[in-house]
Structures are given as structure tokens and as C-alpha cells.
Motif scaffolding. Sequence first.
Motif, PDB file in Angstrom:
ATOM      1  N   ASP A 113       0.709  -1.258   0.012  1.00 21.05           N
ATOM      2  CA  ASP A 113       0.017   0.022  -0.092  1.00 21.05           C
ATOM      3  C   ASP A 113       0.852   1.227   0.016  1.00 21.05           C
ATOM      4  OD1 ASP A 113      -2.728  -1.082   0.681  1.00 21.05           O
ATOM      5  OD2 ASP A 113      -1.310  -2.089   2.118  1.00 21.05           O
ATOM      6  N   VAL A 114       0.925   1.828  -0.859  1.00 20.16           N
ATOM      7  CA  VAL A 114       1.790   3.057  -1.189  1.00 20.16           C
ATOM      8  C   VAL A 114       1.067   4.516  -1.144  1.00 20.16           C
ATOM      9  CG1 VAL A 114       3.798   3.783  -2.568  1.00 20.16           C
ATOM     10  CG2 VAL A 114       3.236   1.413  -2.591  1.00 20.16           C
ATOM     11  N   ILE A 115       1.515   5.303  -0.602  1.00 24.26           N
ATOM     12  CA  ILE A 115       1.081   6.646  -0.413  1.00 24.26           C
ATOM     13  C   ILE A 115       2.296   7.737  -0.895  1.00 24.26           C
ATOM     14  CG2 ILE A 115      -0.838   6.448   0.970  1.00 24.26           C
ATOM     15  CD1 ILE A 115       0.746   7.650   3.234  1.00 24.26           C
ATOM     16  N   ALA A 116       2.219   8.472  -1.392  1.00 23.57           N
ATOM     17  CA  ALA A 116       3.227   9.497  -1.985  1.00 23.57           C
ATOM     18  C   ALA A 116       2.977  10.873  -2.279  1.00 23.57           C
ATOM     19  CB  ALA A 116       3.433   8.985  -3.459  1.00 23.57           C
ATOM     20  N   ASP A 117       4.013  12.082  -2.147  1.00 20.85           N
ATOM     21  CA  ASP A 117       3.647  13.238  -2.218  1.00 20.85           C
ATOM     22  C   ASP A 117       3.324  13.659  -3.617  1.00 20.85           C
ATOM     23  OD1 ASP A 117       4.764  13.555   0.068  1.00 20.85           O
ATOM     24  OD2 ASP A 117       6.861  14.080  -0.717  1.00 20.85           O
ATOM     25  N   ALA A 118       3.332  12.906  -4.795  1.00 19.88           N
ATOM     26  CA  ALA A 118       3.055  13.212  -5.793  1.00 19.88           C
ATOM     27  C   ALA A 118       2.599  11.974  -6.806  1.00 19.88           C
ATOM     28  CB  ALA A 118       4.059  14.174  -6.670  1.00 19.88           C
ATOM     29  N   PRO A 119       1.575  12.015  -7.801  1.00 19.37           N
ATOM     30  CA  PRO A 119       1.232  10.891  -8.480  1.00 19.37           C
ATOM     31  C   PRO A 119       2.352  10.352  -9.068  1.00 19.37           C
ATOM     32  CG  PRO A 119       0.189  12.882  -9.234  1.00 19.37           C
ATOM     33  CD  PRO A 119       0.810  13.292  -8.023  1.00 19.37           C
ATOM     34  N   GLU A 120       3.068  10.989  -9.855  1.00 22.41           N
ATOM     35  CA  GLU A 120       4.391  10.195 -10.512  1.00 22.41           C
ATOM     36  C   GLU A 120       5.234   9.319  -9.476  1.00 22.41           C
ATOM     37  OE1 GLU A 120       5.714  14.591  -9.794  1.00 22.41           O
ATOM     38  OE2 GLU A 120       3.915  13.605 -10.301  1.00 22.41           O
ATOM     39  N   ASP A 121       5.351   9.723  -8.371  1.00 23.49           N
ATOM     40  CA  ASP A 121       6.094   8.695  -7.453  1.00 23.49           C
ATOM     41  C   ASP A 121       5.598   7.269  -7.202  1.00 23.49           C
ATOM     42  OD1 ASP A 121       7.923  10.849  -6.977  1.00 23.49           O
ATOM     43  OD2 ASP A 121       6.580  11.496  -5.289  1.00 23.49           O
ATOM     44  N   LEU A 122       4.037   7.174  -7.677  1.00 22.72           N
ATOM     45  CA  LEU A 122       3.576   5.998  -7.681  1.00 22.72           C
ATOM     46  C   LEU A 122       3.801   5.024  -8.805  1.00 22.72           C
ATOM     47  CD1 LEU A 122       0.217   7.083  -6.448  1.00 22.72           C
ATOM     48  CD2 LEU A 122       1.963   5.939  -4.935  1.00 22.72           C
ATOM     49  N   GLU A 123       4.616   5.523 -10.165  1.00 23.89           N
ATOM     50  CA  GLU A 123       4.830   4.876 -11.016  1.00 23.89           C
ATOM     51  C   GLU A 123       5.828   3.675 -10.724  1.00 23.89           C
ATOM     52  OE1 GLU A 123       6.166   7.586 -14.315  1.00 23.89           O
ATOM     53  OE2 GLU A 123       4.084   8.868 -14.000  1.00 23.89           O
ATOM     54  N   MET A 124       5.284   2.592 -11.239  1.00 16.33           N
ATOM     55  CA  MET A 124       6.022   1.427 -10.981  1.00 16.33           C
ATOM     56  C   MET A 124       6.229   0.550 -12.404  1.00 16.33           C
ATOM     57  SD  MET A 124       4.166   0.014  -7.494  1.00 16.33           S
ATOM     58  CE  MET A 124       3.482   1.032  -6.265  1.00 16.33           C
TER      59      MET A 124
END
Length: 662
Positions: A258-269
Motif C-alpha cells: 500500500d503506497v502513498i506519495a507526495d505526488a502521483p508520479e512517485d507511484l509509477e512502478m
Amino acid sequence: MMRSGIGVSAAALAVCLLAGSAAPTSLWAAPAAKSSIPQPMPLPMPPPIPAPQDIPYPGTVTVAVDATDLTHGIFTIKETVPVAGPGPMILTYPRWLPGAHNPGGSIDKVASLIIHSGGQRLEWKRDPVDVFAFHIDPPKGAKTVDVDFQFLSPVSTREGRVVMTPEMLNAEWISLVLYPAGYFSRDIPVKVSIKLPEGWKYATALETERDEGPGNGGQWAHFKTTPFNTVADSPLIAGKYYKRVDLDPGGPAPVFLDVIADAPEDLEMKPAQIEAHKNLVQQAYRTFGSHHYDHYDFLFSLSDKMGGNGLEHHQSSEDGTQPGYFIDWDKGSAGRDLLAHEYTHSWDGKYRRGADLWTPTFNVPMRDSLLWVYEGQTQYWGYVLAARSALMSKQDTLDAIALTAATYDHRVGRAWKPLEDTTNDPIVSQRRPMSWLSWQRSEDYYSEGQLIWLDADTLIRERSGGKRSLDDFARLFFGVDNGSFVTHTYVFEDVVKALNTVEPYDWASFLKTRLEGHGPGAPLDGLKRGGYALVYTDVQSGYAKSVEMVRHNADFMYSLGFSVNREGQLSDVQWEGPAFKAGLTADTQLIAVNGLNYDGDLLKKAVTAAKTGREPIELLVKINNHFRTVKIDYHEGLKYPHLEKIGTGEGSLDAILTPRGS
């Protein structure tokens, strides 16, 4: 918790005798009429705090947390506590925190505590001895008391770990609940709810009963009634930008990233990154042969605003690192053992735990004597599982082990302080920064403990001709009672017995020699037995460079004897190293190198040049408000640690880092 009177000390008796007066007959005896020496005054003692009993608490504590004030970082808590019976009651705030191993409860972040019952305000009185306890006197016939208070997130990392930002939050229930004294925490039913900003997603190991909203500026999540010890062990993360990945579809128990991030691009895997995290689950199962949860959540925050974190729980872990974890994957693997370490704790630390570290409540003191197993072996498996799953490459793992070996081989503080005593450090220093880390030592049971378990693993492999290993110990010791997540405690003798079951040997002496000894040097036999030697060259490994990038420092520890941050300030100085002997300390500011404005690359060039020259390296430094020039007469060049292969073919360390097949 019973209180006893204070006896007359030898020092007080001596003062009386020196003054020519008779020894006092009791603590509260009045001083002689002509004496001006201060004497103890009788102090009123509060009612005793009842010792915890393993009996059911009569009723369910309900807790509603409003976590929508992102601007100020305020959690607003409304709690209702059933009254167990007539007379006064005591509410306690958690003090001894699992995973922190110390009495670091965040009571300093609590504000606006107001208590009512039946519309009547109850004045609370803080216990003068245990400031985490609050005495109240509910009115006759009261069924419940209502407790309102706030938890104030630090607004900057200078004040502590930030747990609420405009993009995310980390709600740790253990910091958001007052609970009644006198009962085991597992016997107190608690039902929690939380109001989150509209549109935010959340994750927690708690089971959701229902979601409500949006409306009135937020949305509510309500969770099933759960024993308080489980609630406290099941934090929640929530964020504006969130992604969930199933790491074991169809497996024996659900496991999610479960990942939360400062910005949406940080969630790109990328697919390979997801595959590495899936491998972690499979490699853990193959190592331990079990699981001790009915579901598991990696609560993973990627942020440079909210504080980094690594905290284990039985069915989840709080894992926090920098935003570039996925998008900067190719820049280095420093820190990518984090998830492997915290996941291992589900077996080592949460399920199996040293007997003196298990407590019936969060206000009974912990003892940390077996942290060299709890954390030391977890540190070992964290590196091994990261390599086996491809979260870290084999070469990066070898380079990481080299850094660990060099660090602890230079821990000169072992001359006076054995490794075993460092298990007390979380309580002694409560994880405050140390002025002289290499001399004072600080929680070395983690990574020097890792070296001890490498030593044990390679010794088992050598003695058994490669037929057995520490993996067999892991299955025997941590893999019992598959599926159970009721804590199973142990003592030193249990560790020795399990090792002897895997491979007969004098394991008690093996461990005590390393835990109680004074060196010289770190326990590095495991490296040699594993087919490697610790060496130093003037070339930094790629892993070491990534560590510098993450920590924003430059490492001169094995040459000049210090590390320096990007602002030119020394962050650590090696005791009795060249910089120490030149009079430098942590927080010294580097101004110039050989007459030129300081930067890290310039200093590296100066160290390299001094290897062939005779002149010392000249530094202009600022210490407090004083400027001075120091000369470091060092001519051995840059030194960075590496592991160098001994002999040919695969060594046992190579085998240790190889993925395990099904």
C-alpha cells in the motif's frame, strides 16, 4: 504498580553524622532545631496505579479521530471509556512503545485533554510519579467517561517525526488512545473510527466494518471491535495519492503493498520492480516455512515531507522513504532492504519475542536484553532476503555488507562497552544523536548482530558440509505454529537449544564470546568463512555512492576519520582518528581546503594528492564562533571498504545470497 517508601540513604546518614546530629529515625523526621541543612519533606502520595490483571474489561472503549486538519497537523480525538466500577479510575497513555524498545511515548504531543461524565466536567490529576497516568473520579453511578484531546503532529522534522502533511498522514493508534489501568491490553476491547479528508484512500491491518461519506468536509472509516494490543499494533496510512499492489495473488494469506506519495508520479512502478516485491514474499516463505498473519500490509510512504520510518507490526509495517524509491530505482539500492527488514519482523520480533521484552500493557517497562536476536538477526535476514528477491543486486548486497563490516571494525568503543550492553541504548539515550558514535556505541546489536549471525550461518554450513544453514534455524525457531499470530516468547537458552538442534556445537560460548567480548575488531570470521575478505581501496562502490546520495554526505571515515554533510558540516568523527587528533568534532564547519573554498570533490582531490606529497592537508574550520586552521598530517589516500573474493568458486556467502528455489 505498587509504591514503597524511600529509605534513608547512606549519603543522607553521612551528612547527618558530619553535621554532628543524630541519624534520623525515619524519612520524615524533623531536622534538629539548630540545623540549617535541608531535609526531605513529607510528600502526598497519589493512589497506587493498579497492576495489570489478565481479566476482561467490562465494556468497549470507542475512539473517534478527526484527521482532517491538514493545515495545522492536528488529530482531534473523542473517546468514550466504560467505567469498570465505583470509585476513582486511572487512564494511562502508552509509554513503552513496541519496536522503539524504549519509553518514548509521545505524551509531549498531547494537548487539550478534557474529561466529562454525564455532562459534568471531571478534573483530572496527572500522577506526579508516572506522568503518563491520569487520575479521575467519576460521579457515583457513572457508566462512561468521555475523553477529548488532541495529538499535535510536529510541523517540521526538527521537532520529531512529521505524521501529517497536506498529501498524507500516518495515524498510529497507540498515540491516539488513553486506556484504563489495571488490565492487560489484550483484554480491553476497542472500536476505532477515523475521519479522513474527502477523496483520500487508506490502508491498515485493522478490519473495516464500514466506510461512510463523503460529507461535512471528510469521510469516515469505521473498524471492527478489536483488542487494544492489536489496535495499537495496526496503524493506518492515508493519502491523496495512493496505489495498492497485490503481492501474492492466491497465496496462503493476502499480502499487499500500500503506497502513498507526495505526488502521483512517485507511484509509477515498472513490472520488474513489482516482481521484486512479489519475490520478497515468496523468499520469506521459503526461508521461514510459515506465515504468522491472516493478512499483511506494507504501509509504504514515499515523502520528503513526512518523516521516514521503519516500524514493525504483526500484520503490517510502517515503511517510509524518499519519493524516488521507484522512479530513481536505477540510481542505487541504498535503503532497499527496508521492506525486507520490517517484513522479517513479523516472524522475528512480533511472533517470536524475547521474554523480557513482552509486557502485558504499554506502561509496564520493557527489557531489551535479546535485541541481538530480535533486531540483529532481522538485520541479517533483511539483507539476505533483499538479495534473494532482487530488491538489491548481489553485488550491492556484498558492498552493503562491506560497509557494515568496516563500520563495526572501527567501533573502538568495544574496548569498554560490550555489544550486549548496547541493547540498553534505546532506553539510555532514547535514540538521541551521539557526539562520539564510534566511542559511545549506539544500538550496535543491529548491524554487529548481523555480522554475528553471518558468522553463525557460515559456521553451520562449514560444519555440516553445506547440508544445513541458518535457514534451518529460521524454520525451526520462527516457523513453528504456521498461521498463528499469538506472540511466542523465548530466552537465551531457547536460542542455544535451537542452534544445537540444527548443528551440535558450543553455541552458548560462541554467542557469549561475541556478546560479552571486547575485540579487538568486529566479528568478521563469517566473511572469511564465507569466501571474502574486507579490504579498502580508493574507489567507492556504487552502493556506497547511493548511500551518500540518500544521506547527503561525503564519507571520509576510513581516511581522514569523519563524514561531512552537503553543507560542509561534520556529522560524525572517528574517535582517535586523524580528524579527532587534529581537534575536530561533530558539527565542525569546513570553510576551506588548502586555501580554497570547501567542496566535497576538492577535499577528495586533496586527500589523493597528499598520498604522494609530504605536506599535510590544511583545513580552515569554524567551531562554534571560532575560526581556526588545522593541519591533518595524513598520507594514505582515500579508503573505501569492499569485499574481496578469497580463492575460487562459490563461497558460502555466495550461496547465502542466492534465491531459494521452491
